[in-house]
Write an enzyme that holds these catalytic residues in place. Structure first.
Site, PDB file in Angstrom:
ATOM      1  NE  ARG A  25      -2.797  -1.059   3.420  1.00  0.00           N
ATOM      2  CZ  ARG A  25      -2.962  -0.051   4.274  1.00  0.00           C
ATOM      3  NH1 ARG A  25      -3.523   1.077   3.882  1.00  0.00           N
ATOM      4  NH2 ARG A  25      -2.582  -0.170   5.520  1.00  0.00           N
ATOM      5  CB  ALA A  57     -10.717  -2.120   0.011  1.00  0.00           C
ATOM      6  CE1 TYR A  58      -6.643  -2.890  -2.695  1.00  0.00           C
ATOM      7  CE2 TYR A  58      -5.753  -1.363  -4.301  1.00  0.00           C
ATOM      8  CZ  TYR A  58      -6.241  -2.611  -3.989  1.00  0.00           C
ATOM      9  OH  TYR A  58      -6.314  -3.569  -4.954  1.00  0.00           O
ATOM     10  N   GLY A  59      -7.250   2.341   1.417  1.00  0.00           N
ATOM     11  CA  GLY A  59      -6.833   3.463   2.257  1.00  0.00           C
ATOM     12  C   GLY A  59      -5.743   4.307   1.619  1.00  0.00           C
ATOM     13  CE  LYS A  81      -8.457  -2.844  -7.943  1.00  0.00           C
ATOM     14  NZ  LYS A  81      -7.416  -2.127  -7.194  1.00  0.00           N
TER      15      LYS A  81
END
Ligand SMILES: NC(=O)c1ccc[n+]([C@@H]2O[C@H](COP(=O)([O-])OP(=O)(O)OC[C@H]3O[C@@H](n4cnc5c(N)ncnc54)[C@H](OP(=O)(O)O)[C@@H]3O)[C@@H](O)[C@H]2O)c1
Length: 320
Positions: A25, A57-59, A81
């Site tokens: 990330r 969702a990844y932040g 996404k």
């Protein structure tokens, strides 16, 4: 940098794309700061990378937005996404559209180039095709995104049943596909269909955990050899793929892994995920190098093309 056309989107994209999820990330997953993560993005742009893949969702969307603030909007292809909510077995059109709106806000953008449904399992596909995709195409027509994409949940769908079906449907402009040197199934399950229908491909998992951690690779080889799935000699060394590293071949295992994926017919953009500036430079360099020698490619096909579900493990929930 080398550029290619992302299937029927017509977008001119770098063959190396920056992945903002995975284990790293952009470094946020390993404790680095938002400034560090933004620096990774800027460094990628400086090297000519023009495709950035993130997700609600990844932040990492806010960091992407901050890094792009002074960048001409039409010089970069931004992909994000929306996932199912934890505990949901199907997607909800309302929640996906709310997720899209929130992504635009975090990114500070009026539109994204590619909006993808994240990690769609085979069991959710009918509803995605019949309910979610039509609702999203109406949002596209409002100008919130330009192209619709779908991504698979590789650890839960190692046979790629979902993409094998989806790539015959006409609403998907892009697909995110798991492919690596010990997970070659897309060559028969996915790429023939994406090529036939001019669906752009974003390749994930070139390195993932298995080729980043020698101990994990050696342990996986021992398990596969014990099950009779690979020859015993691959389990008798701590460096089973060292045959790929030689003066006319790869310079390292990760170099081999990115080059293997990059030159697969049907692979448009190779995503690389990193929070490390030195890895970023070497990974881009690897993706731009020529194919591995034909003999090495043939050996990888002979040894591993029958394997299913190897090296697809997921990191903690947020980073898939
Ligand atoms: N279902 C989905 O939609 C889905 C699922 C997974 C991933 N994705 C997307 O695909 C992207 C790519 O996947 P990925 O992040 O797993 O990428 P990857 O490039 O296959 O693997 C990245 C991992 O390898 C390490 N690594 C990278 N370069 C290295 C090098 N030169 N030497 C040693 N280790 C190295 C990274 O750690 P360092 O930080 O130390 O470099 C990181 O742990 C994601 O970022 C995300 O955008 C999508």
């Amino acid at each position: 940098m080398q550029y290619t056309t992302l299937g029927r989107t017509g977008l001119n994209v770098s063959v190396a794309g920056l992945g903002c999820g995975g284990f790293s990330r952009l470094g946020l997953g390993t404790g680095q700061s938002a400034e560090h993560a933004a620096g990774i993005i800027r460094q990628a742009l400086d090297l000519g990378v023009n495709l950035i893949d993130t997700a609600a969702a990844y932040g990492t969307e806010a960091v992407v937005g901050a890094a792009l603030r002074d960048v001409a909007r039409d010089s970069v292809v931004v992909c994000t996404k929306a996932s199912r909510q934890p505990g949901d077995t199907t997607f909800s059109a309302d929640k996906v559209i709310a997720s899209l709106d929130a992504s635009l806000q975090r990114l500070g953008l009026d539109y994204v180039d590619v909006f993808q449904l994240h990690a769609v399992p085979p069991t959710a596909y009918d509803q995605v095709r019949e309910v979610i995709a039509p609702a999203l195409l109406r949002e596209r027509d409002k100008g919130k995104f330009r192209f619709l994409g779908i991504t698979e949940t590789a650890p839960n769908d190692p046979e790629q049943h979902m993409l094998n079906r989806a790539m015959r449907d006409d609403m998907w402009d892009t697909a995110m596909v798991a492919f690596h040197l010990m997970n070659q199934i897309a060559r028969t399950q996915v790429f023939p269909h994406t090529l036939a229908n001019r669906i752009g491909t974003l390749i994930m998992f070139a390195v993932r955990g298995i080729f980043a951690r020698p101990v994990q690779l050696a342990a996986t080889m021992r398990e596969l050899a014990a099950a009779g799935d690979v020859p015993a000699w691959l389990a008798e060394t701590d460096d089973p793929l060292e045959f790929l590293v030689h003066p006319d071949g790869a310079s390292s295992l990760t170099d081999a892994a990115y080059r293997y994926v990059r030159h697969e017919p049907g692979a448009d953009v190779v995503l690389f995920g990193t929070g490390d500036a030195a890895h970023l430079r070497t990974n881009v360099a690897s993706i731009l190098k020529p194919p591995l020698p034909a003999a090495d490619r043939a050996k990888l096909q002979e040894l591993f093309s029958h394997l299913r579900g190897v090296g697809l493990e997921a990191p903690p929930a947020r980073a898939r």
